[in-house]
Write a protein that holds these residues in place. Structure first.
Motif, mmCIF file in Angstrom:
data_model
loop_
_atom_site.group_PDB
_atom_site.id
_atom_site.type_symbol
_atom_site.label_atom_id
_atom_site.label_comp_id
_atom_site.label_asym_id
_atom_site.label_seq_id
_atom_site.Cartn_x
_atom_site.Cartn_y
_atom_site.Cartn_z
ATOM 1 N N HIS A 150 0.258 -6.567 29.472
ATOM 2 C CA HIS A 150 1.460 -7.001 30.174
ATOM 3 C C HIS A 150 2.045 -8.168 29.393
ATOM 4 C CE1 HIS A 150 0.185 -4.382 33.409
ATOM 5 N NE2 HIS A 150 -1.004 -4.975 33.383
ATOM 6 N N GLY A 151 3.040 -7.872 28.574
ATOM 7 C CA GLY A 151 3.608 -8.883 27.706
ATOM 8 C C GLY A 151 5.106 -8.990 27.849
ATOM 9 N N GLU A 152 5.709 -9.709 26.910
ATOM 10 C CA GLU A 152 7.156 -9.905 26.925
ATOM 11 C C GLU A 152 7.898 -8.616 26.593
ATOM 12 O OE1 GLU A 152 10.597 -12.613 24.667
ATOM 13 O OE2 GLU A 152 8.474 -12.876 24.146
ATOM 14 N N PHE A 153 7.330 -7.820 25.685
ATOM 15 C CA PHE A 153 8.037 -6.641 25.179
ATOM 16 C C PHE A 153 7.397 -5.313 25.588
ATOM 17 C CE2 PHE A 153 8.742 -10.161 22.221
ATOM 18 C CZ PHE A 153 10.129 -10.192 22.156
ATOM 19 N N PHE A 154 6.098 -5.316 25.888
ATOM 20 C CA PHE A 154 5.383 -4.068 26.154
ATOM 21 C C PHE A 154 4.516 -4.230 27.397
ATOM 22 C CE2 PHE A 154 6.000 -4.704 21.605
ATOM 23 C CZ PHE A 154 6.861 -3.644 21.341
ATOM 24 N N ASP A 155 4.481 -3.170 28.187
ATOM 25 C CA ASP A 155 3.784 -3.245 29.475
ATOM 26 C C ASP A 155 3.188 -1.875 29.797
ATOM 27 O OD1 ASP A 155 3.801 -5.154 32.111
ATOM 28 O OD2 ASP A 155 3.853 -3.018 32.647
ATOM 29 N N PHE A 156 1.862 -1.828 29.958
ATOM 30 C CA PHE A 156 1.227 -0.565 30.314
ATOM 31 C C PHE A 156 -0.150 -0.825 30.925
ATOM 32 C CE2 PHE A 156 0.480 -1.350 25.761
ATOM 33 C CZ PHE A 156 -0.906 -1.345 25.689
ATOM 34 N N ASP A 157 -0.668 0.176 31.623
ATOM 35 C CA ASP A 157 -1.988 0.102 32.250
ATOM 36 C C ASP A 157 -2.810 1.328 31.871
ATOM 37 O OD1 ASP A 157 -2.134 -2.302 33.966
ATOM 38 O OD2 ASP A 157 -0.390 -1.398 34.953
ATOM 39 N N HIS A 158 -4.122 1.109 31.688
ATOM 40 C CA HIS A 158 -5.116 2.171 31.541
ATOM 41 C C HIS A 158 -4.776 3.142 30.398
ATOM 42 C CE1 HIS A 158 -6.308 0.503 35.326
ATOM 43 N NE2 HIS A 158 -5.223 0.950 35.950
ATOM 44 N N ALA A 159 -4.248 2.628 29.316
ATOM 45 C CA ALA A 159 -3.878 3.482 28.181
ATOM 46 C C ALA A 159 -5.113 3.789 27.341
ATOM 47 C CB ALA A 159 -2.821 2.794 27.323
ATOM 48 N N VAL A 160 -5.302 5.062 27.032
ATOM 49 C CA VAL A 160 -6.442 5.532 26.245
ATOM 50 C C VAL A 160 -5.898 6.145 24.964
ATOM 51 C CG1 VAL A 160 -8.464 7.046 26.189
ATOM 52 C CG2 VAL A 160 -7.732 5.998 28.352
ATOM 53 N N SER A 161 -6.312 5.623 23.823
ATOM 54 C CA SER A 161 -5.794 6.095 22.542
ATOM 55 C C SER A 161 -6.946 6.540 21.643
ATOM 56 C CB SER A 161 -5.000 4.976 21.852
ATOM 57 O OG SER A 161 -4.424 5.435 20.641
ATOM 58 N N TYR A 162 -6.967 7.820 21.330
ATOM 59 C CA TYR A 162 -7.926 8.416 20.404
ATOM 60 C C TYR A 162 -7.161 9.353 19.482
ATOM 61 C CZ TYR A 162 -12.027 6.746 23.006
ATOM 62 O OH TYR A 162 -12.990 5.954 23.593
ATOM 63 N N PRO A 163 -7.613 9.572 18.243
ATOM 64 C CA PRO A 163 -8.861 9.104 17.634
ATOM 65 C C PRO A 163 -8.798 7.632 17.268
ATOM 66 C CG PRO A 163 -7.533 10.201 15.984
ATOM 67 C CD PRO A 163 -6.807 10.371 17.294
ATOM 68 N N LYS A 164 -9.971 7.068 17.020
ATOM 69 C CA LYS A 164 -10.058 5.699 16.559
ATOM 70 C C LYS A 164 -10.027 5.667 15.032
ATOM 71 C CE LYS A 164 -10.650 4.174 20.737
ATOM 72 N NZ LYS A 164 -9.495 3.560 21.441
#
Length: 291
Positions: A164-178
């Protein structure tokens, strides 16, 4: 000491897949550590911005020259090479959406076997950033937050991460592959300002100061190191990449840059579009350096 090569955009050949394949394979065979590509989402046929790395304030690059997306081209070259590092210099970070960028960089690092290094900059061309709907005066704050988002997503597990920032806001984001590389894709900071040095010390894996030498260079390196210490980071773990020319570098000049703290020398290639001449310049450079 490692030696990287920046492919010349002014040559007009960096979007030519066969030319770039041959050039990259030759750089690899010569013993260079990595191949570097620049980024501009757009150039401007007319602009009021001042280019900070030339006395004229004008960039020596035609607005209509082919400048491919560096990540797309590096992905292509990953399949044409085996060991060669793949790098940007610089990626204009503020124009990218970081959640999408995290996936793109992790994918490229995965398919290349962990050969990716990203050097990011804030962008000097106001007209380019505004064309991408990015406020020019907010680009530094935006970039700091972008780096935080990238690192969160790379480190996050199956439960996801929130931001939760000035420019970007999201919850529970899952990003794969690592990314393959532990800690994520190395992020180096390009620039010549105190802000760039502080950003490298706080967020980066290294600094690539552009257009600086002597006392000015020593000052930004010292500032990077102090900032790292202030944020409980090891300043000795940060790399320093300094620039030179493929056609001018020799062992003595490389030793001088190493004495200034360089761990990598990023060599700008000449603007020739002749492939054999370009390859000959790499071969002669590698011989002078004993690669």
């Amino acid at each position: 000491m490692e030696f990287a090569v920046v492919a010349s955009s002014a040559s007009g050949r960096t979007a030519d897949p066969e030319w770039m394949s041959a050039y990259a394979r030759h750089a690899e065979a010569c013993g260079f550590e990595s191949l570097v590509l620049v980024e501009h989402a757009v150039m401007a046929s007319e602009y009021a911005s001042e280019y900070p790395y030339a006395p004229s304030g004008r960039v020596e690059l035609a607005a209509d020259v082919d400048i491919p997306d560096p990540l797309e081209m590096l992905s292509f070259l990953a399949g044409r090479t085996e060991r060669l590092g793949l790098a940007t210099g610089v990626l204009v970070l503020p124009v990218h959406q970081p959640v999408v960028l995290a996936k793109r960089l992790a994918t490229l690092d995965r398919i290349s076997g962990g050969r990716l290094r990203i050097c990011v900059g804030m962008g000097w061309l106001r007209e380019e950033l505004e064309a991408c709907d990015v406020p020019f005066t907010a680009r530094g704050r935006r970039a700091n937050e972008q780096i935080e988002v990238l690192r969160k997503l790379w480190a996050g597990g199956p439960d996801g991460v929130s931001h939760h920032g000035e420019f970007f806001d999201f919850d529970h984001a899952v990003s794969y592959p690592k990314p393959v590389q532990a800690g994520g894709v190395p992020l180096h900071i390009g620039g010549h300002t105190p802000a760039a040095a502080r950003r490298a010390g706080r967020y980066g894996n290294g600094l690539q100061p552009l257009g600086l030498a002597g006392e000015a260079l020593a000052d930004v390196v010292a500032l990077m190191r102090r900032t790292a210490e202030e944020h409980d980071r090891d300043p000795n773990a940060l790399e320093l990449s300094l620039g030179h020319l493929v056609t001018k570098i020799n062992a003595d000049r490389a030793a001088s840059l190493e004495a200034q703290g360089a761990t990598r020398i990023v060599l700008a290639a000449s603007d020739t579009g002749d492939l054999e001449q370009a390859k000959d310049e790499l071969s002669a450079c590698a011989e002078r350096l004993g690669l």
